[in-house]
Design a protein around this motif. Structure first.
Motif, PDB file in Angstrom:
ATOM      1  N   LYS A 151      40.425 -20.715 -29.138  1.00  0.00           N
ATOM      2  CA  LYS A 151      39.465 -21.986 -29.755  1.00  0.00           C
ATOM      3  C   LYS A 151      39.840 -23.199 -29.123  1.00  0.00           C
ATOM      4  O   LYS A 151      39.290 -23.933 -28.404  1.00  0.00           O
ATOM      5  CB  LYS A 151      39.061 -22.129 -31.086  1.00  0.00           C
ATOM      6  N   SER A 152      41.030 -23.504 -29.122  1.00  0.00           N
ATOM      7  CA  SER A 152      41.690 -24.950 -28.964  1.00  0.00           C
ATOM      8  C   SER A 152      41.716 -24.996 -27.507  1.00  0.00           C
ATOM      9  O   SER A 152      41.534 -26.246 -26.797  1.00  0.00           O
ATOM     10  CB  SER A 152      43.165 -25.327 -29.674  1.00  0.00           C
ATOM     11  N   SER A 153      42.249 -23.906 -26.980  1.00  0.00           N
ATOM     12  CA  SER A 153      42.278 -24.181 -25.462  1.00  0.00           C
ATOM     13  C   SER A 153      40.844 -24.274 -24.688  1.00  0.00           C
ATOM     14  O   SER A 153      40.917 -24.819 -23.640  1.00  0.00           O
ATOM     15  CB  SER A 153      42.965 -22.817 -24.977  1.00  0.00           C
ATOM     16  N   LEU A 172      30.005 -18.457 -33.276  1.00  0.00           N
ATOM     17  CA  LEU A 172      29.223 -19.301 -33.951  1.00  0.00           C
ATOM     18  C   LEU A 172      30.142 -20.647 -34.073  1.00  0.00           C
ATOM     19  O   LEU A 172      29.769 -21.587 -33.878  1.00  0.00           O
ATOM     20  CB  LEU A 172      29.132 -18.806 -35.393  1.00  0.00           C
ATOM     21  N   ASP A 173      31.393 -20.371 -34.282  1.00  0.00           N
ATOM     22  CA  ASP A 173      32.464 -21.479 -34.817  1.00  0.00           C
ATOM     23  C   ASP A 173      32.624 -21.910 -33.328  1.00  0.00           C
ATOM     24  O   ASP A 173      32.542 -23.531 -33.338  1.00  0.00           O
ATOM     25  CB  ASP A 173      33.639 -20.631 -35.134  1.00  0.00           C
ATOM     26  N   LEU A 191      31.478 -26.840 -29.231  1.00  0.00           N
ATOM     27  CA  LEU A 191      31.390 -27.251 -27.965  1.00  0.00           C
ATOM     28  C   LEU A 191      30.165 -28.098 -28.167  1.00  0.00           C
ATOM     29  O   LEU A 191      30.008 -29.026 -27.086  1.00  0.00           O
ATOM     30  CB  LEU A 191      30.961 -25.934 -27.179  1.00  0.00           C
ATOM     31  N   ILE A 192      29.074 -27.797 -28.886  1.00  0.00           N
ATOM     32  CA  ILE A 192      27.879 -28.444 -28.899  1.00  0.00           C
ATOM     33  C   ILE A 192      28.286 -29.942 -29.185  1.00  0.00           C
ATOM     34  O   ILE A 192      27.679 -31.067 -28.971  1.00  0.00           O
ATOM     35  CB  ILE A 192      26.853 -27.996 -30.134  1.00  0.00           C
ATOM     36  N   THR A 248      19.415 -21.213 -33.546  1.00  0.00           N
ATOM     37  CA  THR A 248      19.220 -22.446 -34.115  1.00  0.00           C
ATOM     38  C   THR A 248      20.588 -23.405 -34.035  1.00  0.00           C
ATOM     39  O   THR A 248      20.576 -24.404 -34.204  1.00  0.00           O
ATOM     40  CB  THR A 248      18.663 -22.181 -35.416  1.00  0.00           C
ATOM     41  N   GLU A 249      21.632 -22.437 -34.278  1.00  0.00           N
ATOM     42  CA  GLU A 249      22.953 -23.214 -34.502  1.00  0.00           C
ATOM     43  C   GLU A 249      23.826 -23.305 -33.424  1.00  0.00           C
ATOM     44  O   GLU A 249      24.630 -24.154 -33.087  1.00  0.00           O
ATOM     45  CB  GLU A 249      23.694 -22.298 -35.798  1.00  0.00           C
TER      46      GLU A 249
END
Length: 225
Positions: free
Chosen positions: A108-110, A144-145, A150-151, A182-183
């Motif tokens: 995720k962080s990368s 989801l995470d 990113l959004i 939606t998310e």
């Protein structure tokens, strides 16, 4: 009528399908229309204008303009593909994948760092994220995470966010689809159905060897509703 070299024509008994590879437009035309334009000049002109407006006919400098169109789009849009999960819940008989039980939780962080650097280096107007697998929905929680992060990052930089997913559709139930739309703003889905139930269930089987057709069709019906 002569079409652009980038148009694929697929004639059938009662219809002809035209697919424009320049702009991904497809049209289905009744063959009786082709018979009518031979004798009806008004219909022929209307049909010509229809095709011309959608770039189905040859154009001057067609190759150069098509290349420039893709260049302009690529300059303004950051496109990334994220492998959400390395494994799959299917074992399709023709599949070439080597299934690996890996997730992207640790990446995720990368991913966020990579996107942030690109935002700062170039003047993008849009970002388009494609979720892929294996079967991406096996990594549903990570999608989801990471999507939410990113959004939020895109919003900070004033960049429009778009997303799509390639999935077998088996896990795409109503609740999952609702949250993705939606998310996570995943609003385009590529789902494969191999013909009839008999043909599909013979090819696209689960790990346990059972068919998947009924569940996918149910999910697609719920999605439509």
């Amino acid at each position: 009528m002569k079409y652009s070299r980038y148009v694929v024509s697929i004639p059938k008994k009662e219809h002809t399908f035209l697919f424009n590879t320049k702009n991904n437009l497809a049209v289905k035309i009744e063959n009786r229309l082709f018979e009518k334009i031979e004798t009806d000049s008004k219909t022929r002109k209307q049909f010509y204008n229809f095709l011309y407006a959608r770039k189905f006919l040859p154009e001057r400098n067609e190759l150069e303009e098509a290349v420039q169109m893709f260049r302009d789009r690529d300059v303004s849009t950051l496109r990334i593909i994220i492998l959400a999960h390395g494994d799959c819940n299917f074992r399709c008989k023709y599949c070439y994948e080597k299934f690996v039980d890996c997730t992207i939780e640790s990446q995720k962080s990368s991913i966020l760092k990579f996107v942030k650097n690109k935002f700062e280096q170039y003047q993008f107007k849009d970002i388009h994220v494609s979720w892929f697998g294996g079967e991406p929905l096996l990594g549903y929680r990570d999608i989801l995470d990471i999507s939410k992060a990113l959004i939020e990052l895109s919003s900070t930089y004033g960049i429009r966010y778009h997303s799509d997913m390639t999935t077998n559709g088996y896990l795409l139930n109503s609740r999952t689809l609702s949250r993705l739309v939606t998310e996570c703003q995943v609003q385009s889905y590529q789902i494969t159905v191999d013909g009839t139930k008999e043909g599909h269930d013979n090819q696209r089987v689960l790990k346990n060897g059972h068919g998947s057709y009924d569940r996918i069709i149910k999910n697609l019906s719920n999605a439509q509703n």
